[in-house]
Design a protein around this motif. Structure first.
Motif, PDB file in Angstrom:
ATOM      1  N   ALA A  26       0.829  -1.209   0.000  1.00  0.00           N
ATOM      2  CA  ALA A  26       0.000   0.000   0.000  1.00  0.00           C
ATOM      3  C   ALA A  26       0.862   1.257   0.000  1.00  0.00           C
ATOM      4  CB  ALA A  26      -0.929  -0.006   1.213  1.00  0.00           C
ATOM      5  N   ALA A  80       1.734   2.328  -3.378  1.00  0.00           N
ATOM      6  CA  ALA A  80       0.647   3.079  -4.004  1.00  0.00           C
ATOM      7  C   ALA A  80       0.653   4.536  -3.549  1.00  0.00           C
ATOM      8  CB  ALA A  80      -0.695   2.423  -3.678  1.00  0.00           C
ATOM      9  N   THR A  95      -3.342  -2.994  -6.981  1.00  0.00           N
ATOM     10  CA  THR A  95      -2.699  -1.784  -6.451  1.00  0.00           C
ATOM     11  C   THR A  95      -2.416  -0.791  -7.565  1.00  0.00           C
ATOM     12  OG1 THR A  95      -1.676  -3.085  -4.681  1.00  0.00           O
ATOM     13  CG2 THR A  95      -0.735  -0.925  -5.127  1.00  0.00           C
ATOM     14  N   THR A 100      -8.817  -1.342  -1.589  1.00  0.00           N
ATOM     15  CA  THR A 100      -7.742  -1.592  -0.635  1.00  0.00           C
ATOM     16  C   THR A 100      -8.006  -2.858   0.166  1.00  0.00           C
ATOM     17  OG1 THR A 100      -7.240   0.774  -0.446  1.00  0.00           O
ATOM     18  CG2 THR A 100      -6.494  -0.640   1.346  1.00  0.00           C
ATOM     19  N   ILE A 126      -7.013  -5.762  -1.873  1.00  0.00           N
ATOM     20  CA  ILE A 126      -5.553  -5.914  -1.867  1.00  0.00           C
ATOM     21  C   ILE A 126      -5.107  -6.641  -0.602  1.00  0.00           C
ATOM     22  CG2 ILE A 126      -3.367  -4.639  -1.737  1.00  0.00           C
ATOM     23  CD1 ILE A 126      -4.790  -2.453  -3.462  1.00  0.00           C
ATOM     24  N   ALA A 129      -3.069  -3.068   4.803  1.00  0.00           N
ATOM     25  CA  ALA A 129      -3.345  -2.246   3.628  1.00  0.00           C
ATOM     26  C   ALA A 129      -4.268  -1.078   3.972  1.00  0.00           C
ATOM     27  CB  ALA A 129      -3.957  -3.103   2.528  1.00  0.00           C
TER      28      ALA A 129
END
Length: 431
Positions: free
Chosen positions: A244, A247, A317, A336, A339, A367
């Motif tokens: 995360a 990202a 992501t 999210t 993910i 995440a």
């Protein structure tokens, strides 16, 4: 006694807030159901009915690219020419913003439906909250009612979160964090939460009566908890948090590249094309907001390698970053969570000694806390996805190292242009 002065609201004052809170709660849930149901109908039309009518059989990979590219172009047209330009750039905002003008709401609703139906990797939360906040402010912030804008925003936020998750608990956790950030000590906490909880409860009950959504996924039966589960959960949570964080770090760069095109149709069309190509790489599970897809993943995970599952997390992501950067209207929480679920399944496939429930809960935790910057919301999402309250102590231990890392990182947000400049150069008023 300390020097703080708290003035609890009178019982009569609290009672006067019940009816407006109930009305806003029901209204917010109905808005969510209406837009979500319409988006689902359009989704079935685009992804199932049309290919079947044209004899395409199983949806070919090129259809994914075409649909997402066209979706981007259509959303770009809405952002460019709809009154109010479909609200504000989602990459520059958190979960809630100031009330939008009513003229911006139709365009925002259309952009949301197009994104949800077209397979864009964003959830409905931010646009739905923005629409409901604007409607609540328009209804309540009148001289005769005397509700301040901040109060209307709080009711709409609580009601929409209650409807989204079919429980007022998430709303209470989010609002508690909000009050703490503002340093609000105007009275006992539950007095301040009273009306928002009424709105959240009304929204949740309405949602349950109409749709009964659930976030829980099917997981293998779990043996009793062991001391090593806390360590395993912490490691998985850190792995999900690291993905995360990539990202978060990538968002400003991708946002700058796409907005450098200076026109929403071009930027969103390009973003849709990239999302389509990512959808080809990751497959159908990496499309859409991720709620139904994570349930499908839970059914297929046993037949997949850990590398294949991790690829889904990486592709999702990338899709989240591109969708947010390009200007698609949507929220980041739902993708999210997908993910985190994917990272959890990859971890338990790689190290079977880590129970799936522990790994998935920790993945969602890691995440979500990075993207939302809200520990309460991260714990809540992890608990409801796993559906096992006995894991909460393990998750509370796992969250500690993740929070120490996440709090030092920037939020997943791009600073808006100085002076309130338009989202794209093409939207700037001509001199």
């Amino acid at each position: 006694m300390n020097g703080d002065t708290q003035s609890p609201l009178s019982t009569a004052n609290l009672l006067r807030r019940v009816v407006p809170a109930l009305v806003i709660g029901v209204l917010c849930a109905l808005t969510l159901v209406a837009l979500s149901s319409f988006a689902t109908w359009v989704q079935h039309l685009v992804w199932e009915s049309l290919p079947a009518a044209w004899g395409l059989g199983t949806t070919p990979t090129w259809w994914t690219v075409v649909v997402l590219t066209v979706t981007g172009l259509l959303v770009g047209v809405v952002v460019r020419w709809a009154p109010g330009h479909a609200g504000v750039d989602p990459a520059t905002t958190d979960l809630v913003t100031a009330p939008l003008p009513l003229r911006a709401l139709p365009g925002l609703a259309v952009a949301l439906v197009l994104g949800l139906a077209g397979g864009v990797s964003l959830g409905p939360e931010n646009p739905i909250i923005a629409i409901n906040v604007a409607l609540a402010a328009w209804i309540l912030c009148r001289p005769r009612l005397g509700v301040p804008v901040e109060g209307a925003v709080g009711l709409a936020l609580a009601a929409t979160i209650g409807a989204l998750f079919a429980t007022p608990v998430a709303a209470a956790l989010v609002l508690t964090e909000t009050f703490a950030e503002r340093g609000d000590r105007s009275g006992p906490l539950f007095d301040r939460l009273f009306a928002p909880l009424v709105a959240a409860g009304a929204g949740a009950v309405t949602m349950i009566a109409l749709e009964a959504p659930t976030f829980a996924i099917d997981l293998p039966s779990r043996p009793g908890l062991h001391a090593g589960d806390a360590l395993g959960a912490a490691l998985v949570a850190l792995a999900a948090a690291a993905l995360a964080l990539l990202a978060v770090l990538a968002l400003p760069w991708v946002h700058r590249a796409l907005h450098g095109m200076r026109h929403p149709v071009l930027a969103l069309g390009t973003g849709g094309l990239v999302l389509g190509l990512l959808g080809v790489v990751g497959g159908p599970l990496t499309l859409f907001k991720g709620l139904e897809e994570m349930k499908e993943l839970s059914e297929q995970a046993d037949a997949m390698t850990w590398g294949a599952i991790l690829l889904l997390a990486v592709v999702k992501t990338g899709a989240l970053v591109v969708a947010t950067s390009a200007g698609f209207r949507g929220g980041r929480i739902f993708p999210t969570v997908f993910i985190g679920v994917a990272v959890g399944f990859a971890a338990t496939a790689l190290v079977p000694a880590v129970p799936a429930a522990v790994a998935v809960g920790a993945g969602v935790l890691g995440a979500t806390i990075v993207v939302s910057r809200d520990g309460w919301l991260a714990l809540f999402m992890a608990a409801v996805v796993v559906g096992d309250v006995q894991l909460i102590p393990v998750l509370c231990v796992a969250i500690l190292p993740v929070w120490l890392v996440a709090r030092m990182m920037p939020p997943m947000r791009v600073e808006p242009p100085a002076g309130g400049a338009p989202e794209f150069a093409a939207l700037a008023p001509r001199s």
